[in-house]
Design a protein around this motif. Structure first.
Motif, mmCIF file in Angstrom:
data_model
loop_
_atom_site.group_PDB
_atom_site.id
_atom_site.type_symbol
_atom_site.label_atom_id
_atom_site.label_comp_id
_atom_site.label_asym_id
_atom_site.label_seq_id
_atom_site.Cartn_x
_atom_site.Cartn_y
_atom_site.Cartn_z
ATOM 1 N N TRP A 244 -5.255 -1.609 -3.637
ATOM 2 C CA TRP A 244 -4.816 -2.603 -4.621
ATOM 3 C C TRP A 244 -6.002 -3.438 -5.104
ATOM 4 N N LEU A 245 -6.873 -3.824 -4.183
ATOM 5 C CA LEU A 245 -8.051 -4.607 -4.561
ATOM 6 C C LEU A 245 -8.922 -3.853 -5.559
ATOM 7 N N GLU A 246 -9.159 -2.571 -5.297
ATOM 8 C CA GLU A 246 -10.002 -1.783 -6.193
ATOM 9 C C GLU A 246 -9.296 -1.518 -7.517
ATOM 10 N N MET A 247 -7.980 -1.370 -7.468
ATOM 11 C CA MET A 247 -7.212 -1.110 -8.691
ATOM 12 C C MET A 247 -7.300 -2.274 -9.666
ATOM 13 N N VAL A 248 -7.049 -3.493 -9.176
ATOM 14 C CA VAL A 248 -7.022 -4.648 -10.083
ATOM 15 C C VAL A 248 -8.427 -5.092 -10.491
ATOM 16 N N ARG A 249 -9.444 -4.656 -9.770
ATOM 17 C CA ARG A 249 -10.811 -5.049 -10.107
ATOM 18 C C ARG A 249 -11.514 -4.046 -11.011
ATOM 19 N N TYR A 250 -11.256 -2.754 -10.790
ATOM 20 C CA TYR A 250 -12.047 -1.748 -11.487
ATOM 21 C C TYR A 250 -11.243 -0.609 -12.121
ATOM 22 N N ALA A 251 -10.145 -0.211 -11.506
ATOM 23 C CA ALA A 251 -9.487 1.030 -11.923
ATOM 24 C C ALA A 251 -8.578 0.865 -13.131
ATOM 25 N N VAL A 252 -7.761 -0.197 -13.161
ATOM 26 C CA VAL A 252 -6.788 -0.392 -14.241
ATOM 27 C C VAL A 252 -7.008 -1.783 -14.827
ATOM 28 N N GLY B 148 -2.069 6.389 -1.618
ATOM 29 C CA GLY B 148 -1.201 7.168 -2.496
ATOM 30 C C GLY B 148 0.012 6.367 -2.954
ATOM 31 N N PHE B 149 0.552 5.559 -2.061
ATOM 32 C CA PHE B 149 1.714 4.740 -2.422
ATOM 33 C C PHE B 149 1.330 3.715 -3.487
ATOM 34 N N LEU B 150 0.147 3.134 -3.361
ATOM 35 C CA LEU B 150 -0.325 2.190 -4.384
ATOM 36 C C LEU B 150 -0.502 2.897 -5.724
ATOM 37 N N ALA B 151 -1.024 4.117 -5.711
ATOM 38 C CA ALA B 151 -1.175 4.883 -6.951
ATOM 39 C C ALA B 151 0.182 5.141 -7.595
ATOM 40 N N LEU B 152 1.184 5.437 -6.772
ATOM 41 C CA LEU B 152 2.539 5.698 -7.282
ATOM 42 C C LEU B 152 3.133 4.471 -7.952
ATOM 43 N N SER C 38 -6.035 9.633 13.951
ATOM 44 C CA SER C 38 -4.584 9.715 13.812
ATOM 45 C C SER C 38 -4.057 8.784 12.733
ATOM 46 N N GLY C 39 -4.807 7.738 12.421
ATOM 47 C CA GLY C 39 -4.351 6.796 11.406
ATOM 48 C C GLY C 39 -4.803 7.130 10.005
ATOM 49 N N PHE C 40 -5.695 8.121 9.872
ATOM 50 C CA PHE C 40 -6.259 8.415 8.562
ATOM 51 C C PHE C 40 -5.196 8.853 7.561
ATOM 52 N N ARG C 41 -4.208 9.623 7.989
ATOM 53 C CA ARG C 41 -3.172 10.072 7.054
ATOM 54 C C ARG C 41 -2.313 8.909 6.588
ATOM 55 N N TYR C 42 -2.139 7.897 7.443
ATOM 56 C CA TYR C 42 -1.396 6.710 7.028
ATOM 57 C C TYR C 42 -2.231 5.879 6.052
ATOM 58 N N PHE C 43 -3.534 5.856 6.273
ATOM 59 C CA PHE C 43 -4.446 5.177 5.358
ATOM 60 C C PHE C 43 -4.352 5.806 3.964
ATOM 61 N N LEU C 44 -4.373 7.143 3.922
ATOM 62 C CA LEU C 44 -4.234 7.850 2.654
ATOM 63 C C LEU C 44 -2.841 7.639 2.060
ATOM 64 N N LEU C 45 -1.829 7.549 2.930
ATOM 65 C CA LEU C 45 -0.474 7.290 2.460
ATOM 66 C C LEU C 45 -0.398 5.947 1.750
ATOM 67 N N GLY C 46 -1.073 4.932 2.302
ATOM 68 C CA GLY C 46 -1.098 3.624 1.665
ATOM 69 C C GLY C 46 -1.762 3.673 0.306
ATOM 70 N N GLY D 103 -4.670 0.727 3.935
ATOM 71 C CA GLY D 103 -4.932 1.588 2.786
ATOM 72 C C GLY D 103 -4.378 1.015 1.494
ATOM 73 N N PHE D 104 -3.144 0.486 1.545
ATOM 74 C CA PHE D 104 -2.527 -0.110 0.363
ATOM 75 C C PHE D 104 -3.311 -1.338 -0.084
ATOM 76 N N HIS D 105 -3.663 -2.184 0.872
ATOM 77 C CA HIS D 105 -4.401 -3.415 0.582
ATOM 78 C C HIS D 105 -5.730 -3.099 -0.109
ATOM 79 N N LEU D 106 -6.489 -2.186 0.471
ATOM 80 C CA LEU D 106 -7.798 -1.844 -0.081
ATOM 81 C C LEU D 106 -7.665 -1.223 -1.467
#
Length: 277
Positions: free
Chosen positions: A199-207, A64-68, A54-62, A194-197
């Motif tokens: 963000w960590l990957e974004m600042v380390r590897y993605a952007v 997706g929100f970080l991507a936005l 039940s929490g997986f969609r909120y995890f994805l929401l986090g 989801g947002f926390h995780l």
């Protein structure tokens, strides 16, 4: 401290990261459960951590929100002349590194920190204080935690104050705020995780300014770096505040949520304000 001791045995970096992830979650999560169950005598569900399905969609929401907010930060930074987007890549090496790092970052940072601060600490504070004050106090405790750990390490001679800078504290304040707002607005801790995780990957590897990043950027000013790391978080705070003030899902910031013991009569429980995504 664990890293210092493990380093003396010359444990490889990846092995040390896995060790820290296992130890951190193995200690923090059972401790939070014991405090919640036997000290507070309150239900675990009060932390806002629903089941994985039940929490997986909120995890994805986090995520997706970080991507936005990251996309918004890149656009603003580029328009202001602080950074330049050079290219888009899909390097297999980076994808493999992220696949390895994601579970480590999840169990070492995102999951235990969210359970502790945005879950346990905030929930207990909100049983006594209004939401807005519980949020502020949680952020204060989130900032004080690494300061206290650093002070302890300095006191026993294995640490320094080098990492505790004004910039670091500002980052903690902003990060703690956006994560707690994610928890409050969605009413589910998985969005914060989801947002926390992400963000960590974004600042380390993605952007990052590297040809191995998914989005290769060039910083034309120090503000470009700030825009990506902390600017994205501030944009997230603004959007979440606006979200919380929508008439459909308006948050009662003066609300105090009672947290009744598990054996309380459901018919006598106060109805909590409905919150939905």
């Amino acid at each position: 401290m664990i890293a210092t001791v493990a380093g003396s045995y010359q444990i490889p970096t990846l092995g040390l990261q896995i060790l820290l992830a296992v130890v951190t979650t193995s200690i923090s999560v059972p401790l939070i459960y014991l405090l919640r169950r036997y000290v507070d005598q309150r239900p675990w569900s009060g932390l806002g951590l629903s089941s994985v399905p039940s929490g997986f969609r909120y995890f994805l929401l986090g995520i997706g929100f970080l991507a936005l907010v990251t996309a918004a930060a890149l656009l603003i930074g580029s328009a202001a002349g602080w950074l330049r987007i050079l290219d888009f890549h899909f390097p297999i090496v980076t994808m493999l590194v992220i696949l390895i790092n994601v579970p480590i970052a999840f169990f070492y940072e995102a999951f235990p920190e969210e359970i502790t601060f945005r879950g346990y600490v905030y929930r207990n504070l909100n049983t006594r204080f209004p939401r807005w004050l519980a949020l502020v106090l949680q952020v204060v405790m989130f900032v004080l935690a690494p300061i206290a750990v650093t002070a302890f390490m300095v006191a026993i001679g294995i640490g320094t104050w080098d990492l505790i800078t004004v910039e670091y504290i500002i980052n903690l304040v902003a990060f703690g705020t956006v994560l707690q707002l994610s928890r409050i607005v969605s009413n589910n801790l998985w969005m914060s995780i989801g947002f926390h995780l992400a963000w960590l990957e974004m600042v380390r590897y993605a952007v990052v300014p590297s040809q191995y990043a998914f989005i290769e950027i060039e910083y034309l000013s120090v503000w470009g770096s700030y825009m990506v790391t902390i600017g994205s978080v501030i944009i997230g705070i603004i959007l979440l505040i606006v979200w919380s003030l929508r008439s459909k899902n308006r948050i009662d910031w003066n609300g105090i949520e009672p947290d009744l013991p598990p054996d309380s009569n459901p018919e006598t429980k106060e109805a909590l304000p409905a919150q939905s995504v």
